[in-house]
Design an enzyme around this catalytic site. Structure first.
Site, PDB file in Angstrom:
ATOM      1  CG  ASP A  49      -0.344   0.118   2.534  1.00  0.00           C
ATOM      2  OD1 ASP A  49       0.757   0.682   2.649  1.00  0.00           O
ATOM      3  OD2 ASP A  49      -0.965  -0.337   3.514  1.00  0.00           O
ATOM      4  CB  ALA A  50      -0.030   4.839  -0.203  1.00  0.00           C
TER       5      ALA A  50
END
Lengths: 135, 135, 135, 135
Positions: A17-18
């Site tokens: 994820d980010a």
């Protein structure tokens, strides 16, 4: 305690994820992958041996502790074992480690009820119980 | 106890599995969606107000109990609140209900550490603490 | 061309990846969400009106072009419409835009066969056709 | 045409949907897994050799055709190869087959731009080009 299986695979980009590391819910999917493989490595199959007989083992409780992150491309190993077996429920436990460094990344367990085709909680038959205990 | 927010959305086909109901790991994603919306509904944003200041709040512990299934197209509501706030960690709690019948589907919580840019566990600043407490 | 529906939601952290923006396969899920909502907004439901009658409309072809990234917390809007209707197949088209700036993020389409309960490709009945055309 | 790699894994329950077979967007993730493995099998790594040098190769176009379903527990094989290499873009192609029967399940390709750290489309350096061509 039951047989402990090890399932090793690479982290997909889809699983990050980010924040740059693996998103926490994917470890729950990895628990499921370890659980499936626990059966496959013993010549059994959840669909063929449980669902096709009219039962299913949904997750009714889930617990996970996250100790260190996994990153894209890492090889991770899920260790899986049957932790507890009751008349109508079963609990599997998992430890996920980095396959190279053996650092522990995540630990957890899932509790499952034994449901029949009408989604009633019923006792595990001898046949189902053997799937979980016979070496 | 903090403000309780409600976040309602429809179940996607992507979130179901071969048993015909929602796959258990998606509830964990729904917890995250509720958590994000807890901030958004109060004019705050996890990325802008936490990450962009050099902090992040990874999940370090997760617990979920599954009480009833959700199905494709169901409207579900995630209720989210801050359950506990310590010097260096926070715990949010969730209850997911069917938006029409109000039947409880899933309950759980996530514990998060407050990490700085070097991934060290540090005390929550006054600024970060206000994000979580100020009404 | 059919009715065009708009479906708006926030980007979940789960949908981002380590490059910092939304992972490309999630746009395909968003197409499906737009498709589901195209029915829901017209009082119809894919499960109740298609699957429960013994049909299903699997994706047999998929195309997407990515023009600009979406980020965590962005509001995105999926515009959905029926692009083409043949005797035994249907094609829906999608445009995903940033809900605030209206910048186009992604465009694409999905082609679906009309399968009966034995997974044979069959002609769409008048009833099914009306689901797709009646305003 | 480049080297063709084969990547084989089991279908997870998480990847199925309520129709009983694998949800279509997961094949797009499998393309990515095949793409990552194309590098890994040649001792290269997308993160280390591309991202860490300040480049990234986002998907700008995607196409997939679905020919037959995969089911929980199936072993599937993703065949991956570089289909086309231009000055500033690359296209990889994929064929996904059932690992036992070799039945073709899905075919597709992804086009990627070569972006620099400012997300500008730039020419592939000699170094990056070798990652894609050197046997």
């Amino acid at each position: 305690m039951s047989k402990i299986t090890e399932t090793t695979f690479r982290v997909r980009y889809a699983e990050t994820d980010a924040s740059g590391v693996v998103y926490h819910a994917h470890y729950v999917v990895w628990f499921e992958h370890g659980r499936g493989d626990w059966f496959w490595q013993q010549g059994r199959d959840y669909h063929r041996d449980v669902e096709a007989r009219g039962y299913n083992w949904p997750v009714v409780e889930l617990s996970a502790r996250y100790l260190a992150p996994a990153r894209y491309g890492d090889s991770v190993t899920v260790k899986t074992w049957v932790k507890e077996l009751k008349s109508r429920e079963l609990t599997l436990a998992y430890q996920i480690v980095n396959a190279e460094t053996r650092q522990i990344l995540c630990e957890g367990w899932t509790k499952h009820f034994n449901l029949d085709a009408q989604w009633r909680v019923v006792a595990l038959s001898k046949e189902l119980r053997e799937l979980l205990t016979k070496e």
